[in-house]
Design a protein around this motif. Structure first.
Motif, PDB file in Angstrom:
ATOM      1  N   ILE A 133       0.859  -1.186   0.000  1.00 55.04           N
ATOM      2  CA  ILE A 133       0.000   0.000   0.000  1.00 55.04           C
ATOM      3  C   ILE A 133       0.895   1.235   0.000  1.00 55.04           C
ATOM      4  O   ILE A 133       2.055   1.180   0.418  1.00 55.04           O
ATOM      5  CB  ILE A 133      -0.967   0.037   1.205  1.00 55.04           C
ATOM      6  N   SER A 134       0.347   2.315  -0.452  1.00 59.22           N
ATOM      7  CA  SER A 134       1.125   3.549  -0.526  1.00 59.22           C
ATOM      8  C   SER A 134       1.319   4.151   0.863  1.00 59.22           C
ATOM      9  O   SER A 134       0.563   3.870   1.803  1.00 59.22           O
ATOM     10  CB  SER A 134       0.416   4.559  -1.431  1.00 59.22           C
ATOM     11  N   SER A 174       0.834   7.224   1.679  1.00 56.94           N
ATOM     12  CA  SER A 174      -0.273   8.125   2.004  1.00 56.94           C
ATOM     13  C   SER A 174      -1.485   7.361   2.521  1.00 56.94           C
ATOM     14  O   SER A 174      -2.163   7.795   3.458  1.00 56.94           O
ATOM     15  CB  SER A 174      -0.653   8.950   0.771  1.00 56.94           C
ATOM     16  N   LYS A 175      -1.759   6.193   1.920  1.00 52.75           N
ATOM     17  CA  LYS A 175      -2.917   5.416   2.368  1.00 52.75           C
ATOM     18  C   LYS A 175      -2.673   4.831   3.750  1.00 52.75           C
ATOM     19  O   LYS A 175      -3.591   4.740   4.576  1.00 52.75           O
ATOM     20  CB  LYS A 175      -3.226   4.310   1.364  1.00 52.75           C
ATOM     21  N   GLY A 221      -5.240   6.426   5.889  1.00 51.91           N
ATOM     22  CA  GLY A 221      -6.307   5.438   5.888  1.00 51.91           C
ATOM     23  C   GLY A 221      -7.030   5.420   4.556  1.00 51.91           C
ATOM     24  O   GLY A 221      -6.802   6.255   3.682  1.00 51.91           O
ATOM     25  N   GLY A 222      -7.892   4.443   4.376  1.00 51.22           N
ATOM     26  CA  GLY A 222      -8.627   4.333   3.123  1.00 51.22           C
ATOM     27  C   GLY A 222      -9.155   2.922   2.937  1.00 51.22           C
ATOM     28  O   GLY A 222      -9.277   2.152   3.893  1.00 51.22           O
ATOM     29  N   GLN A 223      -9.438   2.587   1.708  1.00 49.34           N
ATOM     30  CA  GLN A 223     -10.003   1.277   1.386  1.00 49.34           C
ATOM     31  C   GLN A 223      -9.237   0.666   0.225  1.00 49.34           C
ATOM     32  O   GLN A 223      -8.920   1.353  -0.747  1.00 49.34           O
ATOM     33  CB  GLN A 223     -11.487   1.418   1.031  1.00 49.34           C
ATOM     34  N   ILE A 224      -8.928  -0.633   0.325  1.00 48.82           N
ATOM     35  CA  ILE A 224      -8.239  -1.324  -0.765  1.00 48.82           C
ATOM     36  C   ILE A 224      -9.015  -2.586  -1.131  1.00 48.82           C
ATOM     37  O   ILE A 224      -9.724  -3.159  -0.297  1.00 48.82           O
ATOM     38  CB  ILE A 224      -6.790  -1.703  -0.385  1.00 48.82           C
ATOM     39  N   LYS A 227     -10.927  -2.156   4.873  1.00 51.65           N
ATOM     40  CA  LYS A 227     -10.796  -0.787   5.361  1.00 51.65           C
ATOM     41  C   LYS A 227      -9.484  -0.662   6.117  1.00 51.65           C
ATOM     42  O   LYS A 227      -9.249  -1.352   7.105  1.00 51.65           O
ATOM     43  CB  LYS A 227     -11.969  -0.434   6.271  1.00 51.65           C
ATOM     44  N   VAL A 228      -8.623   0.225   5.623  1.00 55.78           N
ATOM     45  CA  VAL A 228      -7.311   0.434   6.237  1.00 55.78           C
ATOM     46  C   VAL A 228      -7.403   1.638   7.172  1.00 55.78           C
ATOM     47  O   VAL A 228      -7.664   2.761   6.722  1.00 55.78           O
ATOM     48  CB  VAL A 228      -6.230   0.677   5.167  1.00 55.78           C
ATOM     49  N   ALA A 282      -6.271   4.751   9.558  1.00 53.45           N
ATOM     50  CA  ALA A 282      -5.176   5.722   9.489  1.00 53.45           C
ATOM     51  C   ALA A 282      -4.065   5.325  10.456  1.00 53.45           C
ATOM     52  O   ALA A 282      -4.321   4.822  11.551  1.00 53.45           O
ATOM     53  CB  ALA A 282      -5.700   7.116   9.828  1.00 53.45           C
TER      54      ALA A 282
END
Length: 256
Positions: free
Chosen positions: A175-176, A178-179, A183-186, A199-200, A202
Protein backbone atom coordinates in the motif's frame (compact mmCIF):
# COMPACT_ATOMS: atom_id res chain seq x y z
CA UNK A 1 7.03 -88.46 5.98
CA UNK A 2 6.21 -85.12 7.55
CA UNK A 3 3.09 -83.24 6.47
CA UNK A 4 2.06 -79.64 6.71
CA UNK A 5 -1.70 -79.87 7.16
CA UNK A 6 -4.49 -79.89 4.65
CA UNK A 7 -5.09 -77.57 1.69
CA UNK A 8 -5.75 -74.05 2.91
CA UNK A 9 -8.73 -72.02 1.84
CA UNK A 10 -7.96 -70.13 -1.34
CA UNK A 11 -7.51 -66.39 -0.98
CA UNK A 12 -9.02 -64.02 -3.52
CA UNK A 13 -6.26 -64.46 -6.08
CA UNK A 14 -8.48 -63.16 -8.88
CA UNK A 15 -8.97 -59.67 -7.43
CA UNK A 16 -7.56 -56.89 -9.58
CA UNK A 17 -4.66 -54.77 -8.41
CA UNK A 18 -5.13 -51.38 -6.80
CA UNK A 19 -3.82 -48.38 -8.73
CA UNK A 20 -2.19 -45.33 -7.17
CA UNK A 21 -1.78 -42.07 -9.08
CA UNK A 22 -0.82 -38.50 -8.20
CA UNK A 23 -3.03 -35.70 -9.50
CA UNK A 24 -1.76 -32.11 -9.53
CA UNK A 25 -4.38 -29.38 -9.19
CA UNK A 26 -4.31 -25.62 -8.75
CA UNK A 27 -5.15 -23.82 -5.51
CA UNK A 28 -8.25 -22.43 -7.22
CA UNK A 29 -9.41 -25.97 -8.02
CA UNK A 30 -8.74 -27.07 -4.44
CA UNK A 31 -10.95 -24.27 -3.13
CA UNK A 32 -13.82 -24.58 -5.61
CA UNK A 33 -13.67 -28.32 -6.25
CA UNK A 34 -13.30 -29.64 -9.77
CA UNK A 35 -13.68 -32.58 -12.10
CA UNK A 36 -10.80 -34.00 -14.10
CA UNK A 37 -10.82 -36.39 -17.05
CA UNK A 38 -7.63 -38.45 -17.30
CA UNK A 39 -6.35 -41.24 -19.52
CA UNK A 40 -5.28 -44.32 -17.57
CA UNK A 41 -3.76 -47.53 -18.90
CA UNK A 42 -5.00 -50.50 -16.91
CA UNK A 43 -6.37 -54.03 -17.15
CA UNK A 44 -10.04 -54.08 -18.18
CA UNK A 45 -12.57 -56.88 -18.68
CA UNK A 46 -12.03 -58.67 -21.99
CA UNK A 47 -14.82 -57.61 -24.37
CA UNK A 48 -14.84 -60.97 -26.18
CA UNK A 49 -15.23 -63.42 -23.30
CA UNK A 50 -16.69 -60.91 -20.79
CA UNK A 51 -14.09 -61.90 -18.23
CA UNK A 52 -14.57 -65.68 -18.23
CA UNK A 53 -11.31 -66.41 -20.05
CA UNK A 54 -13.06 -68.90 -22.34
CA UNK A 55 -13.98 -68.60 -25.99
CA UNK A 56 -17.68 -67.80 -26.40
CA UNK A 57 -19.62 -71.08 -26.59
CA UNK A 58 -16.89 -73.17 -24.93
CA UNK A 59 -17.11 -74.64 -21.44
CA UNK A 60 -15.15 -74.07 -18.25
CA UNK A 61 -14.04 -77.29 -16.62
CA UNK A 62 -12.55 -78.35 -13.33
CA UNK A 63 -8.75 -78.38 -13.24
CA UNK A 64 -7.52 -81.94 -13.63
CA UNK A 65 -4.32 -81.27 -11.66
CA UNK A 66 -5.82 -79.99 -8.39
CA UNK A 67 -9.37 -81.36 -8.74
CA UNK A 68 -10.83 -77.90 -8.22
CA UNK A 69 -8.98 -77.06 -4.99
CA UNK A 70 -6.54 -74.62 -6.58
CA UNK A 71 -3.65 -76.25 -4.71
CA UNK A 72 -1.41 -79.23 -5.29
CA UNK A 73 0.68 -81.29 -2.93
CA UNK A 74 4.44 -81.27 -3.31
CA UNK A 75 6.79 -83.81 -1.77
CA UNK A 76 10.34 -82.79 -0.97
CA UNK A 77 12.87 -85.44 0.01
CA UNK A 78 15.80 -84.54 2.29
CA UNK A 79 18.31 -86.40 4.42
CA UNK A 80 15.90 -85.93 7.31
CA UNK A 81 13.02 -87.52 5.48
CA UNK A 82 10.24 -86.50 3.13
CA UNK A 83 8.22 -83.33 3.58
CA UNK A 84 4.92 -82.47 1.97
CA UNK A 85 3.42 -79.04 1.45
CA UNK A 86 0.55 -77.44 -0.44
CA UNK A 87 1.30 -74.88 -3.16
CA UNK A 88 -0.69 -72.97 -5.77
CA UNK A 89 -1.62 -75.17 -8.69
CA UNK A 90 0.55 -74.17 -11.67
CA UNK A 91 -2.05 -75.37 -14.16
CA UNK A 92 -5.00 -73.20 -13.09
CA UNK A 93 -2.98 -70.64 -11.07
CA UNK A 94 -4.99 -71.39 -7.96
CA UNK A 95 -8.45 -70.91 -9.45
CA UNK A 96 -9.56 -74.54 -9.49
CA UNK A 97 -10.88 -74.48 -13.05
CA UNK A 98 -9.64 -73.84 -16.57
CA UNK A 99 -11.37 -72.93 -19.84
CA UNK A 100 -11.88 -75.76 -22.28
CA UNK A 101 -10.83 -73.37 -25.03
CA UNK A 102 -9.01 -70.15 -23.95
CA UNK A 103 -10.29 -66.85 -25.32
CA UNK A 104 -8.48 -65.78 -28.49
CA UNK A 105 -8.25 -62.15 -27.35
CA UNK A 106 -7.11 -62.37 -23.72
CA UNK A 107 -5.54 -65.87 -23.96
CA UNK A 108 -7.60 -67.13 -21.05
CA UNK A 109 -6.79 -64.23 -18.71
CA UNK A 110 -10.29 -62.71 -18.81
CA UNK A 111 -8.89 -59.20 -19.14
CA UNK A 112 -6.75 -57.09 -21.44
CA UNK A 113 -4.68 -53.92 -21.07
CA UNK A 114 -6.31 -50.81 -22.46
CA UNK A 115 -6.20 -47.04 -22.02
CA UNK A 116 -9.47 -45.80 -20.61
CA UNK A 117 -10.85 -42.33 -19.97
CA UNK A 118 -11.73 -41.74 -16.34
CA UNK A 119 -13.65 -38.88 -14.76
CA UNK A 120 -12.44 -37.95 -11.27
CA UNK A 121 -14.40 -35.60 -9.03
CA UNK A 122 -12.24 -33.55 -6.67
CA UNK A 123 -14.21 -32.21 -3.68
CA UNK A 124 -13.51 -28.67 -2.52
CA UNK A 125 -11.15 -28.18 0.38
CA UNK A 126 -8.68 -30.95 -0.52
CA UNK A 127 -5.03 -30.41 0.32
CA UNK A 128 -1.67 -31.83 -0.67
CA UNK A 129 -1.21 -35.38 0.59
CA UNK A 130 -4.89 -36.25 0.84
CA UNK A 131 -5.96 -39.44 -0.92
CA UNK A 132 -9.29 -39.98 -2.66
CA UNK A 133 -10.37 -43.62 -2.91
CA UNK A 134 -12.47 -44.70 -5.89
CA UNK A 135 -13.78 -48.16 -5.10
CA UNK A 136 -13.75 -50.64 -7.97
CA UNK A 137 -11.91 -48.29 -10.35
CA UNK A 138 -8.59 -50.15 -10.23
CA UNK A 139 -7.59 -53.02 -12.48
CA UNK A 140 -10.15 -55.64 -13.50
CA UNK A 141 -9.88 -58.98 -11.72
CA UNK A 142 -8.83 -62.19 -13.43
CA UNK A 143 -11.67 -64.25 -14.89
CA UNK A 144 -14.51 -62.33 -13.30
CA UNK A 145 -12.71 -61.49 -10.06
CA UNK A 146 -13.43 -58.30 -8.15
CA UNK A 147 -11.76 -55.15 -9.48
CA UNK A 148 -9.17 -53.28 -7.44
CA UNK A 149 -9.51 -49.71 -6.20
CA UNK A 150 -8.06 -46.47 -7.51
CA UNK A 151 -6.24 -44.19 -5.06
CA UNK A 152 -5.76 -40.58 -6.16
CA UNK A 153 -3.14 -38.65 -4.19
CA UNK A 154 -3.63 -34.88 -4.39
CA UNK A 155 -0.82 -32.41 -5.02
CA UNK A 156 -1.83 -28.73 -4.85
CA UNK A 157 0.47 -26.43 -6.83
CA UNK A 158 2.00 -23.35 -5.20
CA UNK A 159 0.22 -20.08 -5.95
CA UNK A 160 2.11 -16.89 -6.89
CA UNK A 161 0.03 -14.68 -4.54
CA UNK A 162 -1.58 -16.84 -1.87
CA UNK A 163 0.00 -19.16 0.67
CA UNK A 164 -2.12 -21.90 2.19
CA UNK A 165 -1.65 -23.00 5.80
CA UNK A 166 -4.23 -25.60 6.65
CA UNK A 167 -7.56 -24.01 5.75
CA UNK A 168 -6.27 -20.44 6.12
CA UNK A 169 -4.97 -18.27 3.28
CA UNK A 170 -2.24 -15.64 3.56
CA UNK A 171 -1.45 -12.81 1.17
CA UNK A 172 0.97 -9.87 1.29
CA UNK A 173 -0.07 -6.63 -0.43
CA UNK A 174 1.71 -3.30 -0.89
CA UNK A 175 0.00 0.00 0.00
CA UNK A 176 1.12 3.55 -0.53
CA UNK A 177 2.62 5.67 2.23
CA UNK A 178 -0.27 8.12 2.00
CA UNK A 179 -2.92 5.42 2.37
CA UNK A 180 -1.11 3.91 5.35
CA UNK A 181 -0.90 7.34 6.99
CA UNK A 182 -4.35 8.68 6.11
CA UNK A 183 -6.31 5.44 5.89
CA UNK A 184 -8.63 4.33 3.12
CA UNK A 185 -10.00 1.28 1.39
CA UNK A 186 -8.24 -1.32 -0.77
CA UNK A 187 -9.54 -4.21 -2.84
CA UNK A 188 -8.28 -7.70 -1.95
CA UNK A 189 -7.83 -10.21 -4.79
CA UNK A 190 -9.59 -13.56 -4.32
CA UNK A 191 -9.36 -17.00 -5.88
CA UNK A 192 -13.08 -17.17 -6.59
CA UNK A 193 -13.54 -13.92 -8.48
CA UNK A 194 -15.50 -12.22 -5.70
CA UNK A 195 -14.69 -8.63 -4.73
CA UNK A 196 -13.53 -8.07 -1.15
CA UNK A 197 -12.65 -4.67 0.28
CA UNK A 198 -10.53 -3.98 3.36
CA UNK A 199 -10.80 -0.79 5.36
CA UNK A 200 -7.31 0.43 6.24
CA UNK A 201 -7.28 2.57 9.39
CA UNK A 202 -5.18 5.72 9.49
CA UNK A 203 -1.69 5.21 10.87
CA UNK A 204 -1.33 1.60 9.74
CA UNK A 205 2.22 0.31 10.23
CA UNK A 206 4.05 -1.69 7.60
CA UNK A 207 3.69 -5.41 8.37
CA UNK A 208 0.26 -5.05 9.96
CA UNK A 209 -1.85 -8.22 9.47
CA UNK A 210 -5.63 -8.10 9.11
CA UNK A 211 -7.92 -11.12 9.44
CA UNK A 212 -10.95 -11.52 7.19
CA UNK A 213 -13.09 -14.27 8.72
CA UNK A 214 -14.57 -17.04 6.59
CA UNK A 215 -12.71 -16.14 3.38
CA UNK A 216 -10.18 -18.95 3.46
CA UNK A 217 -10.39 -22.54 2.21
CA UNK A 218 -13.64 -24.53 2.69
CA UNK A 219 -13.32 -27.24 5.34
CA UNK A 220 -12.92 -30.60 3.60
CA UNK A 221 -14.83 -32.66 6.14
CA UNK A 222 -17.58 -30.26 7.14
CA UNK A 223 -19.18 -26.83 6.89
CA UNK A 224 -17.47 -23.49 7.19
CA UNK A 225 -14.20 -22.08 5.93
CA UNK A 226 -10.84 -20.92 7.18
CA UNK A 227 -9.77 -17.27 7.33
CA UNK A 228 -7.92 -14.93 5.01
CA UNK A 229 -4.96 -13.04 6.50
CA UNK A 230 -3.76 -9.90 4.72
CA UNK A 231 -0.35 -8.42 5.51
CA UNK A 232 0.14 -4.82 4.36
CA UNK A 233 3.60 -3.58 3.41
CA UNK A 234 4.05 0.17 3.08
CA UNK A 235 5.63 0.89 -0.28
CA UNK A 236 8.42 3.48 -0.23
CA UNK A 237 8.45 5.56 -3.44
CA UNK A 238 11.76 5.42 -5.31
CA UNK A 239 11.14 7.92 -8.10
CA UNK A 240 9.61 11.23 -6.98
CA UNK A 241 8.42 14.19 -8.99
CA UNK A 242 9.54 17.66 -7.93
CA UNK A 243 6.15 18.36 -6.38
CA UNK A 244 6.16 15.08 -4.44
CA UNK A 245 9.64 15.82 -3.14
CA UNK A 246 8.60 19.29 -2.03
CA UNK A 247 5.58 17.89 -0.19
CA UNK A 248 7.71 15.29 1.59
CA UNK A 249 10.21 17.98 2.56
CA UNK A 250 7.37 19.93 4.15
CA UNK A 251 6.24 16.82 6.02
CA UNK A 252 9.76 16.26 7.26
CA UNK A 253 9.88 19.79 8.59
CA UNK A 254 6.66 18.99 10.44
CA UNK A 255 8.38 15.99 12.03
CA UNK A 256 6.54 13.34 9.99
Amino acid sequence: MFGFGTPRRRRDIKRGKDIEITLEISLEEAIKGTERVIGLEKMVVCPRCQGTGAEPGSKIKECFSCRGTGQVQQIKRTIFGSFTRWTVCPECKGEGYIPEKPCNVCKGEGRIKEEVEMRIRIPRGVDTGQVIKLRGKGEAGRKGGKPGDLYVKILVKRHPLFERRGDDLYITLPISFSKAALGGQIEIPTLEGKRIFLKVPAGTDSGKVFRISGKGVPHFSGYGRGNLYVELIVKTPKHLTRKQRELLEQLRKEGI
